[in-house]
Design a protein around this motif. Structure first.
Motif, mmCIF file in Angstrom:
data_model
loop_
_atom_site.group_PDB
_atom_site.id
_atom_site.type_symbol
_atom_site.label_atom_id
_atom_site.label_comp_id
_atom_site.label_asym_id
_atom_site.label_seq_id
_atom_site.Cartn_x
_atom_site.Cartn_y
_atom_site.Cartn_z
ATOM 1 N N LYS A 1 0.820 -1.223 0.000
ATOM 2 C CA LYS A 1 0.000 0.000 0.000
ATOM 3 C C LYS A 1 0.845 1.260 0.000
ATOM 4 C CE LYS A 1 -4.540 -0.443 2.180
ATOM 5 N NZ LYS A 1 -5.257 -0.156 3.436
ATOM 6 N N THR A 2 1.949 1.224 0.784
ATOM 7 C CA THR A 2 2.634 2.468 1.123
ATOM 8 C C THR A 2 3.891 2.703 0.287
ATOM 9 O OG1 THR A 2 1.885 1.971 3.359
ATOM 10 C CG2 THR A 2 3.356 3.836 3.115
ATOM 11 N N GLY A 3 4.454 1.603 -0.261
ATOM 12 C CA GLY A 3 5.731 1.734 -0.952
ATOM 13 C C GLY A 3 5.608 2.348 -2.338
ATOM 14 N N GLU A 4 4.372 2.498 -2.796
ATOM 15 C CA GLU A 4 4.204 3.042 -4.140
ATOM 16 C C GLU A 4 3.051 4.041 -4.236
ATOM 17 O OE1 GLU A 4 3.711 0.035 -7.105
ATOM 18 O OE2 GLU A 4 4.353 1.361 -8.719
ATOM 19 N N TYR A 5 2.271 4.135 -3.162
ATOM 20 C CA TYR A 5 1.082 4.982 -3.218
ATOM 21 C C TYR A 5 1.085 6.002 -2.094
ATOM 22 C CZ TYR A 5 -0.516 1.370 -6.367
ATOM 23 O OH TYR A 5 -0.602 0.512 -7.418
ATOM 24 N N ALA B 1 9.600 9.215 9.538
ATOM 25 C CA ALA B 1 8.358 8.454 9.636
ATOM 26 C C ALA B 1 8.586 7.069 9.056
ATOM 27 C CB ALA B 1 7.256 9.168 8.874
ATOM 28 N N VAL B 2 7.663 6.159 9.315
ATOM 29 C CA VAL B 2 7.816 4.801 8.815
ATOM 30 C C VAL B 2 7.822 4.805 7.273
ATOM 31 C CG1 VAL B 2 5.341 4.277 8.934
ATOM 32 C CG2 VAL B 2 6.999 2.409 9.069
ATOM 33 N N GLU B 3 7.135 5.782 6.671
ATOM 34 C CA GLU B 3 7.127 5.902 5.205
ATOM 35 C C GLU B 3 8.525 6.217 4.669
ATOM 36 O OE1 GLU B 3 4.815 7.093 7.119
ATOM 37 O OE2 GLU B 3 2.886 6.412 6.318
ATOM 38 N N ASP B 4 9.253 7.079 5.391
ATOM 39 C CA ASP B 4 10.622 7.418 4.968
ATOM 40 C C ASP B 4 11.527 6.203 5.104
ATOM 41 O OD1 ASP B 4 9.737 10.077 4.732
ATOM 42 O OD2 ASP B 4 10.208 10.467 6.834
ATOM 43 N N TYR B 5 11.346 5.492 6.217
ATOM 44 C CA TYR B 5 12.143 4.285 6.471
ATOM 45 C C TYR B 5 11.901 3.260 5.366
ATOM 46 C CZ TYR B 5 13.264 -0.230 8.643
ATOM 47 O OH TYR B 5 13.740 -1.495 8.888
ATOM 48 N N LEU B 6 10.617 3.033 5.055
ATOM 49 C CA LEU B 6 10.275 2.086 3.990
ATOM 50 C C LEU B 6 10.908 2.524 2.670
ATOM 51 C CD1 LEU B 6 8.782 -0.186 2.548
ATOM 52 C CD2 LEU B 6 6.701 1.211 2.596
ATOM 53 N N ASN B 7 10.822 3.804 2.385
ATOM 54 C CA ASN B 7 11.361 4.310 1.124
ATOM 55 C C ASN B 7 12.877 4.117 1.039
ATOM 56 O OD1 ASN B 7 10.690 5.791 -1.390
ATOM 57 N ND2 ASN B 7 12.191 7.229 -0.550
ATOM 58 N N ASN B 8 13.575 4.391 2.139
ATOM 59 C CA ASN B 8 15.032 4.200 2.158
ATOM 60 C C ASN B 8 15.414 2.735 1.985
ATOM 61 O OD1 ASN B 8 15.224 6.902 2.615
ATOM 62 N ND2 ASN B 8 15.702 6.741 4.805
ATOM 63 N N MET B 9 14.696 1.867 2.675
ATOM 64 C CA MET B 9 15.007 0.438 2.602
ATOM 65 C C MET B 9 14.686 -0.112 1.212
ATOM 66 S SD MET B 9 16.438 -0.655 5.295
ATOM 67 C CE MET B 9 16.221 -2.434 5.326
ATOM 68 N N GLN B 10 13.574 0.328 0.677
ATOM 69 C CA GLN B 10 13.156 -0.086 -0.665
ATOM 70 C C GLN B 10 14.237 0.279 -1.678
ATOM 71 O OE1 GLN B 10 8.796 0.007 -1.563
ATOM 72 N NE2 GLN B 10 9.374 1.708 -2.875
ATOM 73 N N SER B 11 14.751 1.483 -1.542
ATOM 74 C CA SER B 11 15.788 1.967 -2.443
ATOM 75 C C SER B 11 17.053 1.111 -2.306
ATOM 76 C CB SER B 11 16.080 3.434 -2.105
ATOM 77 O OG SER B 11 17.198 3.869 -2.789
ATOM 78 N N LYS B 12 17.450 0.819 -1.080
ATOM 79 C CA LYS B 12 18.641 0.004 -0.815
ATOM 80 C C LYS B 12 18.474 -1.390 -1.436
ATOM 81 C CE LYS B 12 20.661 -2.397 3.135
ATOM 82 N NZ LYS B 12 19.764 -3.559 3.140
#
Lengths: 193, 193
Positions: free
Chosen positions: A53-57, A77-88
């Protein structure tokens, strides 16, 4: 240079995800869509549903929602964390071998690699609406509403987390109108890259 | 449906014109670039030089210049007349047989024909600058300046005379980054449409 990594961005209803799957199958490349979500879940401890839900929307309300989500002492925020990890993780899988990655801002994350082809699939309104009605068993109005909402949330998410602009030709090696070209032709063209 | 008409829009320095010429040659399609200008000259009585300059480029100053050019009793300027005639002639040549048309808003003029593929060729700044320097024997700064000016004038002209937006993915069946793909690959892909 041979393109051993293909990122696919797409409008909702354009068939981009299906095209990506077929391209990976035909070329024998690893296909990252659900598999990427699982990988992120393993490394982050976040639930698959939350990542999906959150990694792309963006949140369904609006972009300002990003300012009001819970932040830790570092303002993260958890959204920033997800985004950083996703990128890595996307950088890591790009190192592992030939692959097709659908969505998740992968085009922006891997923009500096010359062994990548960045593809955007779009389409004409009537064809996209028809596809969504069939796939999700929706009425015409429901399909139109879903399409507008999903594309809007993808756009807001992309524009927030990257320096690019979602759907701007400049970001992509190639953009294809799947309604005009047909799904099969799109697959042929991408496999030929 | 087979694409028997190919329109090519392009950024200055992207090699779009050359790509169009090669595509036409390989497919045995009629190539309209100078030939189109000659046809327009014959039918309108305007000079080739005027058509070349005005049929695709805004005046070098700015968009408001269009408001100040000489107008007849019906409020029509020679630019409007040229644009109308250009549009009529492009419709006619599309009826005549398979062809490749470079520039001149042909993608917008023929947008409703399903036997058309509308292609936009763009590229990365360094590659375009290099190409312009070589082709026109210019310094790097001169090439950059020329590129900016030409693209700006094309954009203003396109946005003034059409309902579309120059270089917006949505107008085109396919867009190609010639710097990333290479000129030959672009030709292959378009010929395969």
């Amino acid at each position: 240079m041979e393109k051993r990594i293909i990122t696919i961005s797409r409008e909702f209803g354009s068939g981009g995800r299906y095209i990506g799957e077929c391209v990976a199958q035909r070329l024998g490349y690893t296909y990252y869509d659900k598999k990427l979500i699982e990988k992120i879940a393993e490394e982050t401890g976040l639930s698959r549903k939350f990542i999906e839900k959150t990694g792309e929307y963006a949140p369904s309300k609006n972009i300002f929602a990003y300012s009001f989500v819970g932040r830790d002492r570092n303002g993260m925020a958890v959204e920033d964390y997800l985004n950083n990890m996703q990128s890595k993780i996307i950088h890591e899988i790009a190192e592992e071998g030939p692959c097709v990655i659908v969505g998740r801002c992968a085009d922006d994350i891997l923009q500096d690699r010359i062994d990548c082809a960045h593809v955007f699939i779009h389409g004409d309104m009537p064809a996209k609406v028809k596809r969504i009605m069939e796939l999700y068993n929706l009425s015409e109005n429901e399909a139109k509403k879903r399409m507008r909402e999903m594309d809007k949330r993808r756009r807001i998410h992309y524009n927030y987390f990257t320096n690019g602009e979602w759907g701007a030709m400049r970001n992509y090696t190639i953009t294809l109108n799947s309604s005009r070209l047909g799904i099969e032709k799109c697959i042929d063209i991408i496999c030929g890259l």
